[in-house]
Write a protein that holds these residues in place. Structure first.
Motif, PDB file in Angstrom:
ATOM      1  N   UNK A  31       0.829  -1.288  -0.068  1.00 20.31           N
ATOM      2  CA  UNK A  31       0.057   0.056  -0.079  1.00 20.31           C
ATOM      3  C   UNK A  31       0.838   1.140  -0.267  1.00 20.31           C
ATOM      4  N   UNK A  32       2.284   1.028   0.116  1.00 17.12           N
ATOM      5  CA  UNK A  32       3.090   2.301   0.206  1.00 17.12           C
ATOM      6  C   UNK A  32       3.039   3.417  -0.848  1.00 17.12           C
ATOM      7  N   UNK A  33       2.747   2.865  -2.079  1.00 12.90           N
ATOM      8  CA  UNK A  33       2.512   3.880  -3.172  1.00 12.90           C
ATOM      9  C   UNK A  33       0.763   3.914  -3.656  1.00 12.90           C
ATOM     10  N   UNK A  34       0.091   3.675  -2.820  1.00 19.51           N
ATOM     11  CA  UNK A  34      -1.471   3.686  -2.996  1.00 19.51           C
ATOM     12  C   UNK A  34      -2.074   4.733  -2.117  1.00 19.51           C
ATOM     13  N   UNK A  35      -3.270   5.135  -2.522  1.00 18.07           N
ATOM     14  CA  UNK A  35      -4.021   6.173  -1.633  1.00 18.07           C
ATOM     15  C   UNK A  35      -5.170   5.215  -0.780  1.00 18.07           C
ATOM     16  N   UNK A  36      -4.485   4.222  -0.080  1.00 20.97           N
ATOM     17  CA  UNK A  36      -5.045   3.098   0.745  1.00 20.97           C
ATOM     18  C   UNK A  36      -4.380   3.176   2.189  1.00 20.97           C
ATOM     19  N   UNK A  37      -5.477   3.246   3.146  1.00 19.46           N
ATOM     20  CA  UNK A  37      -4.765   3.052   4.487  1.00 19.46           C
ATOM     21  C   UNK A  37      -4.573   1.626   4.798  1.00 19.46           C
ATOM     22  N   UNK A  38      -4.020   1.160   5.958  1.00 18.05           N
ATOM     23  CA  UNK A  38      -3.869  -0.164   6.283  1.00 18.05           C
ATOM     24  C   UNK A  38      -5.086  -0.514   6.798  1.00 18.05           C
ATOM     25  N   UNK A  39      -5.918  -0.021   7.370  1.00 21.34           N
ATOM     26  CA  UNK A  39      -7.247  -0.260   7.906  1.00 21.34           C
ATOM     27  C   UNK A  39      -8.276  -0.616   6.647  1.00 21.34           C
ATOM     28  N   UNK A  40      -8.158   0.046   5.562  1.00 15.33           N
ATOM     29  CA  UNK A  40      -8.723  -0.118   4.353  1.00 15.33           C
ATOM     30  C   UNK A  40      -8.445  -1.323   3.570  1.00 15.33           C
ATOM     31  N   UNK A  41      -7.159  -1.513   3.555  1.00 16.73           N
ATOM     32  CA  UNK A  41      -6.583  -2.595   3.034  1.00 16.73           C
ATOM     33  C   UNK A  41      -7.225  -3.957   3.782  1.00 16.73           C
ATOM     34  N   UNK A  42      -7.063  -4.012   4.844  1.00 19.02           N
ATOM     35  CA  UNK A  42      -7.400  -5.154   5.752  1.00 19.02           C
ATOM     36  C   UNK A  42      -8.934  -5.239   5.429  1.00 19.02           C
ATOM     37  N   UNK A  43      -9.907  -4.434   5.470  1.00 13.66           N
ATOM     38  CA  UNK A  43     -11.356  -4.444   5.393  1.00 13.66           C
ATOM     39  C   UNK A  43     -11.505  -5.147   3.857  1.00 13.66           C
ATOM     40  N   UNK A  44     -10.797  -4.791   3.018  1.00 16.41           N
ATOM     41  CA  UNK A  44     -10.959  -5.052   1.547  1.00 16.41           C
ATOM     42  C   UNK A  44     -10.443  -6.430   1.640  1.00 16.41           C
ATOM     43  N   UNK A  45      -9.427  -6.804   1.867  1.00 18.09           N
ATOM     44  CA  UNK A  45      -8.936  -8.125   1.779  1.00 18.09           C
ATOM     45  C   UNK A  45      -9.917  -9.244   2.657  1.00 18.09           C
ATOM     46  N   UNK A  46     -10.509  -8.827   3.616  1.00 13.74           N
ATOM     47  CA  UNK A  46     -11.288  -9.591   4.541  1.00 13.74           C
ATOM     48  C   UNK A  46     -12.682  -9.811   3.521  1.00 13.74           C
ATOM     49  N   UNK A  47     -13.285  -8.677   2.935  1.00 15.81           N
ATOM     50  CA  UNK A  47     -14.359  -8.848   2.066  1.00 15.81           C
ATOM     51  C   UNK A  47     -14.113  -9.665   0.752  1.00 15.81           C
ATOM     52  N   UNK A  48     -13.155  -9.516   0.258  1.00 18.07           N
ATOM     53  CA  UNK A  48     -12.554 -10.452  -0.887  1.00 18.07           C
ATOM     54  C   UNK A  48     -12.601 -12.013  -0.364  1.00 18.07           C
ATOM     55  N   UNK A  49     -11.989 -12.132   0.764  1.00 11.18           N
ATOM     56  CA  UNK A  49     -11.930 -13.492   1.101  1.00 11.18           C
ATOM     57  C   UNK A  49     -13.236 -14.092   1.480  1.00 11.18           C
ATOM     58  N   UNK A  50     -14.118 -13.159   1.936  1.00 12.16           N
ATOM     59  CA  UNK A  50     -15.456 -13.740   2.349  1.00 12.16           C
ATOM     60  C   UNK A  50     -16.508 -14.104   0.986  1.00 12.16           C
ATOM     61  N   UNK A  51     -16.111 -13.247   0.063  1.00 14.46           N
ATOM     62  CA  UNK A  51     -16.826 -13.188  -1.158  1.00 14.46           C
ATOM     63  C   UNK A  51     -16.339 -14.307  -1.856  1.00 14.46           C
ATOM     64  N   UNK A  52     -15.336 -14.792  -1.778  1.00 14.65           N
ATOM     65  CA  UNK A  52     -14.517 -16.137  -2.591  1.00 14.65           C
ATOM     66  C   UNK A  52     -14.014 -17.362  -1.721  1.00 14.65           C
ATOM     67  N   UNK A  53     -14.483 -17.421  -0.535  1.00 13.31           N
ATOM     68  CA  UNK A  53     -14.301 -18.593  -0.007  1.00 13.31           C
ATOM     69  C   UNK A  53     -15.246 -19.580  -0.404  1.00 13.31           C
ATOM     70  N   UNK A  54     -15.077 -21.001  -0.213  1.00 15.67           N
ATOM     71  CA  UNK A  54     -15.721 -22.010  -0.536  1.00 15.67           C
ATOM     72  C   UNK A  54     -16.472 -22.163   1.015  1.00 15.67           C
TER      73      UNK A  54
END
Length: 61
Positions: A31-54
Motif C-alpha cells: 500500500x506504500x504507493x497507493x491512496x489506501x490506509x492499512x485499515x482499508x486494505x485489511x477490510x477489503x482483503x477480508x471482504x474479498x476472502x468472504x466473497x471468494x471462500x468455499x
C-alpha cells in the motif's frame, strides 16, 4: 476476479487485532504507493476472502 484496492469507506467500528510483524511489513509495502490506509486494505482483503471462500468446505454434514 482480481483483488483491487478501493480508496473510500464509511461507517466503521473499532476492533483490536494482532498481526504478525512480517505480514504488517508486506501490507505496508503493497500500500506504500497507493491512496489506501492499512485499515482499508485489511477490510477489503477480508471482504474479498468472504466473497471468494468455499463456505461448504468448512461445514460439518
Amino acid at each position: 476476479m482480481a483483488f483491487q484496492l478501493k480508496t473510500n469507506r464509511k461507517e466503521t467500528e473499532n476492533k483490536t487485532i494482532r498481526f504478525p510483524v512480517q505480514l504488517i511489513e508486506q501490507i505496508d509495502q503493497v500500500i506504500g504507493n497507493q491512496d489506501v490506509t492499512f485499515s482499508s486494505f485489511v477490510i477489503q482483503a477480508c471482504e474479498y476472502a468472504l466473497e471468494n471462500m468455499d463456505v461448504d468446505a468448512g461445514q460439518k454434514k
